[in-house]
Design a protein around this motif. Structure first.
Motif, PDB file in Angstrom:
ATOM      1  N   SER A  77       0.861  -1.181   0.000  1.00 28.15           N
ATOM      2  CA  SER A  77       0.000   0.000   0.000  1.00 28.15           C
ATOM      3  C   SER A  77       0.897   1.231   0.000  1.00 28.15           C
ATOM      4  N   ARG A  78       0.816   2.032  -1.065  1.00 28.37           N
ATOM      5  CA  ARG A  78       1.602   3.276  -1.079  1.00 28.37           C
ATOM      6  C   ARG A  78       1.146   4.191   0.048  1.00 28.37           C
ATOM      7  N   TYR A  79      -0.137   4.118   0.343  1.00 30.62           N
ATOM      8  CA  TYR A  79      -0.701   4.944   1.408  1.00 30.62           C
ATOM      9  C   TYR A  79       0.021   4.652   2.725  1.00 30.62           C
ATOM     10  N   ALA A  80       0.209   3.362   3.051  1.00 31.60           N
ATOM     11  CA  ALA A  80       0.877   2.990   4.312  1.00 31.60           C
ATOM     12  C   ALA A  80       2.378   3.278   4.238  1.00 31.60           C
ATOM     13  N   LEU A  81       2.990   2.950   3.108  1.00 35.07           N
ATOM     14  CA  LEU A  81       4.443   3.143   2.953  1.00 35.07           C
ATOM     15  C   LEU A  81       4.822   4.623   3.092  1.00 35.07           C
ATOM     16  N   HIS A  82       4.011   5.486   2.492  1.00 27.31           N
ATOM     17  CA  HIS A  82       4.294   6.922   2.514  1.00 27.31           C
ATOM     18  C   HIS A  82       4.052   7.546   3.892  1.00 27.31           C
ATOM     19  N   ARG A  83       3.471   6.757   4.800  1.00 22.88           N
ATOM     20  CA  ARG A  83       3.243   7.256   6.168  1.00 22.88           C
ATOM     21  C   ARG A  83       4.033   6.417   7.170  1.00 22.88           C
ATOM     22  N   HIS A  84       5.028   5.686   6.687  1.00 18.50           N
ATOM     23  CA  HIS A  84       5.796   4.791   7.564  1.00 18.50           C
ATOM     24  C   HIS A  84       6.602   5.631   8.559  1.00 18.50           C
ATOM     25  N   PRO A  85       6.336   5.467   9.885  1.00 22.12           N
ATOM     26  CA  PRO A  85       7.010   6.333  10.862  1.00 22.12           C
ATOM     27  C   PRO A  85       8.518   6.098  10.916  1.00 22.12           C
ATOM     28  N   GLY A  86       8.990   4.957  10.411  1.00 20.51           N
ATOM     29  CA  GLY A  86      10.430   4.710  10.400  1.00 20.51           C
ATOM     30  C   GLY A  86      11.152   5.510   9.317  1.00 20.51           C
ATOM     31  N   PHE A  87      10.403   6.056   8.374  1.00 24.09           N
ATOM     32  CA  PHE A  87      11.034   6.751   7.241  1.00 24.09           C
ATOM     33  C   PHE A  87      10.583   8.192   7.085  1.00 24.09           C
ATOM     34  N   TRP A  88       9.527   8.564   7.800  1.00 25.38           N
ATOM     35  CA  TRP A  88       9.027   9.934   7.676  1.00 25.38           C
ATOM     36  C   TRP A  88       8.827  10.524   9.063  1.00 25.38           C
ATOM     37  N   ASN A  89       9.314  11.742   9.275  1.00 28.67           N
ATOM     38  CA  ASN A  89       9.082  12.429  10.551  1.00 28.67           C
ATOM     39  C   ASN A  89       7.652  12.971  10.543  1.00 28.67           C
ATOM     40  N   ASP A  90       6.936  12.836  11.654  1.00 27.82           N
ATOM     41  CA  ASP A  90       5.533  13.290  11.748  1.00 27.82           C
ATOM     42  C   ASP A  90       4.794  12.978  10.450  1.00 27.82           C
ATOM     43  N   PRO A  91       4.644  11.698  10.144  1.00 28.65           N
ATOM     44  CA  PRO A  91       4.132  11.343   8.807  1.00 28.65           C
ATOM     45  C   PRO A  91       2.764  11.904   8.463  1.00 28.65           C
ATOM     46  N   GLU A  92       1.917  12.184   9.477  1.00 28.32           N
ATOM     47  CA  GLU A  92       0.564  12.659   9.152  1.00 28.32           C
ATOM     48  C   GLU A  92       0.534  14.152   8.823  1.00 28.32           C
ATOM     49  N   VAL A  93       1.658  14.845   9.098  1.00 29.81           N
ATOM     50  CA  VAL A  93       1.677  16.294   8.891  1.00 29.81           C
ATOM     51  C   VAL A  93       1.975  16.624   7.424  1.00 29.81           C
ATOM     52  N   PHE A  94       1.198  17.555   6.862  1.00 30.57           N
ATOM     53  CA  PHE A  94       1.434  18.010   5.489  1.00 30.57           C
ATOM     54  C   PHE A  94       2.549  19.046   5.524  1.00 30.57           C
ATOM     55  N   ASP A  95       3.733  18.648   5.093  1.00 30.53           N
ATOM     56  CA  ASP A  95       4.891  19.541   5.188  1.00 30.53           C
ATOM     57  C   ASP A  95       5.753  19.449   3.921  1.00 30.53           C
ATOM     58  N   PRO A  96       5.481  20.333   2.953  1.00 30.93           N
ATOM     59  CA  PRO A  96       6.251  20.273   1.691  1.00 30.93           C
ATOM     60  C   PRO A  96       7.754  20.408   1.904  1.00 30.93           C
ATOM     61  N   ASN A  97       8.157  21.015   3.038  1.00 28.09           N
ATOM     62  CA  ASN A  97       9.589  21.229   3.267  1.00 28.09           C
ATOM     63  C   ASN A  97      10.381  19.938   3.349  1.00 28.09           C
ATOM     64  N   ARG A  98       9.710  18.847   3.635  1.00 30.21           N
ATOM     65  CA  ARG A  98      10.468  17.584   3.711  1.00 30.21           C
ATOM     66  C   ARG A  98      11.023  17.225   2.320  1.00 30.21           C
ATOM     67  N   PHE A  99      10.510  17.880   1.282  1.00 27.66           N
ATOM     68  CA  PHE A  99      11.014  17.618  -0.078  1.00 27.66           C
ATOM     69  C   PHE A  99      12.004  18.691  -0.539  1.00 27.66           C
ATOM     70  N   SER A 100      12.463  19.558   0.399  1.00 26.39           N
ATOM     71  CA  SER A 100      13.498  20.533   0.004  1.00 26.39           C
ATOM     72  C   SER A 100      14.714  19.760  -0.475  1.00 26.39           C
TER      73      SER A 100
END
Ligand code: HEM
Length: 458
Positions: free
Chosen positions: A354-377
């Motif tokens: 599930s891309r939905y679950a992978l993209h919110r994996h807490p081991g790979f994303w900080n505060d995964p539920e937060v919408f933060d475009p800066n993580r893609f700087s």
């Protein structure tokens, strides 16, 4: 993501939940079902039940599956077999030599340089959409922006393919694509969903594909008669802009065109709908987006050369596709015995993620539920952990062939509309998610729009 490091290795064996585990959820909320399996059993799950599959939720496992395309993991799974009835033997479902030939032809017409030629058409379609909403602006009336995004992205792919030939056929194409989406979103159940079963759904699909192919063939014939050049359809006929790749047969072209329309408009439409949803909830992000548009574009319309310069706009889109990946679910068939993590999978097994679950994996994303475009700087640590933690367009050899077209379209539409209009979600909007083939807001997205004045008053 800018870098492509190796994901951290994964060596665990899959956990085996009982087959009844939260099965009731599958009927109501498919994405929650997979999320709960992961929450309860970890990143590698062997699920045996009425439907059996391995569920992977770790970038290293996802990478192995996606890079093993055609060799150890192919698309001969029950779900993709079902798609074949709509997409024929098109690129989306093709395998082996047929896939290679089709991929080469599609790649040539959808390369980064080629899609620049469609920028103006994208701007025009977005401006026409804004003009359609003006009477609603004046009356301060709310409307559902989800079908509007659907119409807009269908116009964009339709005109890119058929040029002027599309406009008279828009309603039919919309009806056919919705019928195919509806069919493709159904689970591959035995008997009633089998190809031979004369269910209303099956009969409707047959009729739809017949009519859709008839239309594409008429467009092909008229293009040839008029010696028309330009437009994706003409380019596909010639095997690419320089005519290098072997041209496809008419039947092959019909499959490719159908795949591009169905696979290439709902995805973009859903992504844009989610972008409006997130911009409404995150005013600081919207403000920074407007500042970038002001600085880079001033008051002139966007041109293709601007697209790479709109870095924050692109980050907003990247983050939208992280939290709301339109194709949220993926699956593959195992072709022969293979080691995956600490398990041996056999030919005929199904692997899903599930891309939905992978993209919110807490081991790979900080505060995964937060919408933060800066993580893609560019250069952000979070980005460098693993590209396979972020796969909205897939990865490996079968990565989306329309990615350049889609990213340009998303940047151009977002930039054009956000500068002209303030789009606010109606406070009475009821928010729920619906995960079928794509993941979208279940009740659409009711908004009110107001015209923005000069840039200084934003
Ligand atoms: C936001 C927009 C889009 C998203 C999120 C998206 C997503 C994807 C994903 C995830 C895959 C790979 C599936 C897999 O691993 O098997 C894929 C494949 C594909 N996409 Fe897209 N797509 C988008 C837009 C487009 C557009 C605009 C086109 C065509 C103009 C397109 C045409 C295709 C085709 C033909 C494939 C099959 C490629 C192959 O198997 O070699 N997509 N897309």
């Amino acid at each position: 993501m800018t870098s492509d490091p190796e994901p951290a290795p994964f060596a665990g064996t899959p956990a085996r939940p009982p087959w009844s585990h939260k099965l009731w959820m599958l009927a109501g909320s498919r994405e929650r079902f997979f999320e709960r399996l992961i929450q309860d059993y970890g990143d590698f799950v062997e699920y045996r039940g009425p439907i059996s599959f391995y569920l992977v939720n770790h970038p290293a496992l996802v990478k192995q599956v996606l890079q093993g395309a055609h060799d150890t993991f192919d698309k001969n799974s029950p779900l993709y077999d079902r798609f074949r009835r709509a997409f024929g033997s098109g690129l989306v479902v093709a395998e082996g030599e047929s896939w290679k030939r089709r991929r080469a032809a599609a790649q040539k017409v959808l390369g980064p340089r080629q899609v620049e030629g469609y920028c103006e058409l994208m701007v025009r379609a977005a401006e026409q959409a804004a003009a359609r909403w003006l009477p609603l602006c004046r009356r301060d009336a709310s409307f559902d922006i989800a079908p509007e995004m659907d119409r807009l992205t269908l116009e964009i792919i339709g005109r890119s393919l058929f040029q002027d030939g599309f406009d008279g056929a828009q309603e039919s194409v919309q009806r056919w694509t919705h019928a195919i989406d509806h069919f493709s979103s159904k689970a591959p159940l035995p008997v009633i969903r089998s190809a031979w079963f004369p269910s209303p759904l099956n009969l409707r699909l047959e009729r739809t594909v017949r009519e859709f192919h008839g239309f594409i063939q008429r467009m092909l014939d008229s293009n040839r008669r008029d010696g028309s050049e330009g437009g994706l359809l003409s380019l596909l006929c010639g095997g690419g802009p320089d005519g290098e790749a072997a041209p496809l047969s008419d039947a092959e072209i019909r499959d490719e065109v159908l795949g591009m329309i169905v696979g290439g408009h709902e995805t973009s439409s859903v992504a844009l709908t989610w972008a409006w949803y997130e911009l409404d909830r995150n005013p600081a992000v919207e403000q920074r987006l407007l500042e970038e548009l002001d600085t880079v574009l001033g008051d002139r319309p966007i041109e293709s050369a601007d697209v790479p310069r709109l870095t924050y706009t692109r980050m907003v889109i990247d983050e939208t596709l992280r939290l709301h990946p339109p194709f949220w679910f993926e699956n593959r068939n195992v072709t022969r015995e293979v080691e995956l993590g600490g398990a041996t999978l056999r030919a005929g097994d199904t692997v899903a993620f599930s891309r939905y679950a992978l993209h919110r994996h807490p081991g790979f994303w900080n505060d995964p539920e937060v919408f933060d475009p800066n993580r893609f700087s560019p250069g952000k640590e979070e980005n460098r952990r693993s590209t396979y933690a972020y796969v909205p367009f897939g990865g490996g050899p079968r990565v989306c062939v329309g990615v350049h077209f889609a990213m340009q379209e998303l940047v151009v539409v977002l930039a054009t509309l956000a500068r002209k209009l303030r789009i606010r979600v109606d406070p009475r909007h009821r928010h729920e998610v619906r995960a079928l083939l794509t993941m979208r807001p279940k009740h659409g997205l009711r908004v009110r729009v107001a015209q923005r004045q000069a840039s200084s008053s934003r």
